[in-house]
Design a protein around this motif. Structure first.
Motif, PDB file in Angstrom:
ATOM      1  N   GLU A 427       0.847  -1.200   0.000  1.00  0.00           N
ATOM      2  CA  GLU A 427       0.000   0.000   0.000  1.00  0.00           C
ATOM      3  C   GLU A 427       0.880   1.246   0.000  1.00  0.00           C
ATOM      4  OE1 GLU A 427      -3.819  -1.787   2.434  1.00  0.00           O
ATOM      5  OE2 GLU A 427      -2.309  -0.656   3.539  1.00  0.00           O
ATOM      6  N   GLY A 429       1.893   4.918  -2.701  1.00  0.00           N
ATOM      7  CA  GLY A 429       1.722   5.615  -3.979  1.00  0.00           C
ATOM      8  C   GLY A 429       2.919   5.410  -4.899  1.00  0.00           C
ATOM      9  N   VAL A 448      -1.021   7.309  -0.460  1.00  0.00           N
ATOM     10  CA  VAL A 448      -2.330   6.742  -0.142  1.00  0.00           C
ATOM     11  C   VAL A 448      -2.467   6.797   1.385  1.00  0.00           C
ATOM     12  CG1 VAL A 448      -2.349   5.259  -2.186  1.00  0.00           C
ATOM     13  CG2 VAL A 448      -1.460   4.341  -0.037  1.00  0.00           C
ATOM     14  N   LYS A 449      -3.625   6.437   1.882  1.00  0.00           N
ATOM     15  CA  LYS A 449      -3.926   6.484   3.316  1.00  0.00           C
ATOM     16  C   LYS A 449      -3.589   7.889   3.862  1.00  0.00           C
ATOM     17  CE  LYS A 449      -1.837   2.414   4.517  1.00  0.00           C
ATOM     18  NZ  LYS A 449      -1.569   1.197   5.301  1.00  0.00           N
ATOM     19  N   PHE A 453      -3.331  12.860  -0.621  1.00  0.00           N
ATOM     20  CA  PHE A 453      -3.979  12.526  -1.877  1.00  0.00           C
ATOM     21  C   PHE A 453      -3.619  13.563  -2.929  1.00  0.00           C
ATOM     22  CE2 PHE A 453      -6.799  15.627  -0.237  1.00  0.00           C
ATOM     23  CZ  PHE A 453      -7.087  15.241   1.066  1.00  0.00           C
ATOM     24  N   ARG A 455      -1.485  13.929  -6.828  1.00  0.00           N
ATOM     25  CA  ARG A 455      -0.157  13.579  -7.319  1.00  0.00           C
ATOM     26  C   ARG A 455       0.544  14.834  -7.827  1.00  0.00           C
ATOM     27  NH1 ARG A 455      -1.246   9.993  -4.680  1.00  0.00           N
ATOM     28  NH2 ARG A 455      -1.290   7.755  -5.086  1.00  0.00           N
TER      29      ARG A 455
END
Ligand code: NAD
Length: 476
Positions: A427, A429, A448-449, A453, A455
């Motif tokens: 998990e 990015g 992520v998480k 969020f 990019r």
């Protein structure tokens, strides 16, 4: 050697002094090297007005011209590399050669997004005869951006590059601890002919500035890089005003070393990467999960290489690691190491602060950590690595995923099957295999998480600075 710059705000294409300032401290010797201006609400109002005017001009400027200005500013930063890098080392502490690489990286962000300015293609949607559906990407408006101190120049560069390439104006609050990196960017854009008000640079009291700017009508996007705690606060504030956010937050990068990897090569590469920027990188490799069959040679190679690191003032020849950027980081390292050792972890290297002036903390290695050691969940953001043995790839992946973060993750393996499993199940990015490089200008970077969020970089980054407008056009 040039002097550390006279720091000012940059608003509406002009430099501006403030009544109040804060000291800038060289972390290598704790001396005061400059005075960073503290923006008042009057200064912020001026920045908002300037950004509104700047946006009106810039959104109507052709992508080709926008790209030209971005490339020109990048070229000026490359020309000024030694001056910019010296100031970065003075205010941040990192070795001069690493500061030079940061300037190059920042220039690459501008160059990459200059190209993207001309590639924000829309789309024509197939339709029934007599009507056209056309999707446009238009600049979102004025961006309020907040960049941290770990990369004084390349962190603000990422946000400024995306915003300016898309046709937005930006008010950036760069880090007060390390203001010169972004000041040099503003100088370069000024000299490159950027219209007034498109880029505005402020400093001050972070909470006051974000609380003032985010609710303002002109501000259409909030872009932040920093800790998850502050990201949560800013996201909450933005949501109250229904504004989109781009959040690059903390990480706690795992490194999986598989049984088929070369443990010595992986250990040496990991130690070199760990001490880069004194470990103050959101992608810094920190939690090592090493297959028990290669645990010993990996750990020995890591420690041998880390022990050889020359720590000192970043302006001195041959120094591989400077101080950490501020006293908060020293305290955090001391607290995390003491906590882990008290819970049974083995301290294999470092852990003791040298008794000289400056915020120095040595490369430090902890091993065999219990699950309740705070450092297994809290990002150290310093030159601290934690190494634990595992007996399978499944166990390594489960442990790697066992924190609320998911920014960068790494693995060393030569097995295609392992690569597939890691790609599918980790998990994060950004997953890097047999390399500890997590982000270059041409690839999308983000988490992520609770790592955030959105990019930055790649083809994806610029899109956050745009809004999608669909036009349905019925032919008369
Ligand atoms: P911090 O959370 O207090 O500050 C981080 C950055 O956010 C600073 O540049 C600060 O000026 C800014 N900031 C703080 N409060 C703000 C607010 N209300 N509005 C706008 N900006 C605000 O933490 P710190 O002690 O400076 O750094 C420690 C932690 O920050 C690290 O453990 C790490 O997790 C995180 N950090 C992450 C990055 C990254 O690249 N993702 C960079 C720097 C720091």
């Amino acid at each position: 050697m040039s002097n550390y710059p006279d720091l000012q705000l940059y608003i509406g294409g002009a430099w501006r002094r403030t009544a109040e300032t804060l000291p800038v401290i060289n972390p290598a010797d704790e001396s005061v090297i400059g005075a960073v201006p503290v923006a008042s609400t009057g200064d912020l109002d001026a920045a908002l007005e300037a950004a509104e005017r700047g946006f009106a001009v810039w959104r109507k400027t052709s992508p080709a011209r926008r790209a030209e200005v971005l490339r020109k500013a990048a070229a000026l930063l490359r020309e000024r590399i030694n001056e910019v890098a010296t100031d970065i080392t003075r205010e941040h502490g990192k070795p001069f050669q690493q500061a030079r690489l940061e300037v190059i990286r920042g220039a690459e962000f501008f160059e990459w997004d200059a190209g993207e300015a001309q590639r924000t293609y829309g789309r024509v949607i197939p339709s029934e005869p007599g009507i056209r559906y056309i999707v446009h990407h238009q600049p979102i408006g004025t961006v309020a951006a907040f960049s941290p101190w770990n990369f004084p120049m390349s962190q603000p560069a990422r946000k400024i590059a995306g915003a300016l390439a898309a046709g937005c104006s930006i008010i950036i609050k760069a880090a007060e601890e390390t203001p010169a990196g972004c000041l040099h960017i503003a100088r370069a854009f000024h000299d490159a002919g950027l219209p007034a008000g498109v880029l505005n640079l402020v400093f001050g009291i972070p909470t006051q500035i974000s609380e003032y700017l985010i609710p303002q009508e002109q501000v259409r996007l909030i872009a932040f890089t920093g800790s998850t705690a502050v990201g949560r606060t800013l996201t909450g504030l933005a949501s109250r005003y229904v504004k989109p956010t781009l959040m690059e937050l903390g990480g706690h990068a795992p490194v999986i070393v598989c049984d088929d990897a070369d443990p010595v090569k992986a250990g040496i590469a990991s130690a070199i990467r760990k001490v880069r920027n004194s470990g103050q990188v959101c992608t810094s490799p920190t939690r090592f999960f090493v297959h028990e069959s290669v645990y010993k040679p990996f750990t020995e190679a890591f420690i041998e290489r880390a022990r050889a690191v020359k720590v000192g003032n970043g302006l001195e020849e041959g120094v591989e690691m400077g101080p950490v950027a501020n006293h908060r980081r020293v305290e955090a390292m001391e607290m995390l190491v003491a906590d882990a050792v008290s819970k049974g972890a083995k301290l294999l290297l470092g852990g003791e602060r040298p008794r000289n002036s400056g915020y120095f903390y040595p490369p430090t290695v902890l091993a065999d950590l219990p699950g309740d050691a705070r450092v297994m969940r809290e990002e150290p953001f310093g030159p601290l690595a934690v190494i634990n043995p595992v007996s399978s790839l499944e166990e390594a992946i489960e442990k790697a995923n066992g924190v609320p973060f998911g920014l960068a993750a790494y693995a060393f393996t030569n097995s295609a099957a392992n690569v597939d499993q890691i790609t599918d199940d980790l998990e994060a990015g950004n997953v890097s295999i047999n390399t500890l490089e997590a982000s270059v200008a041409e690839t999308p970077f983000g988490g992520v998480k609770e790592s955030g969020f959105g990019r930055e970089g790649g083809a994806e980054g610029i899109l956050h600075y745009t809004v999608i407008k669909n036009v349905s056009h019925r032919m008369a």
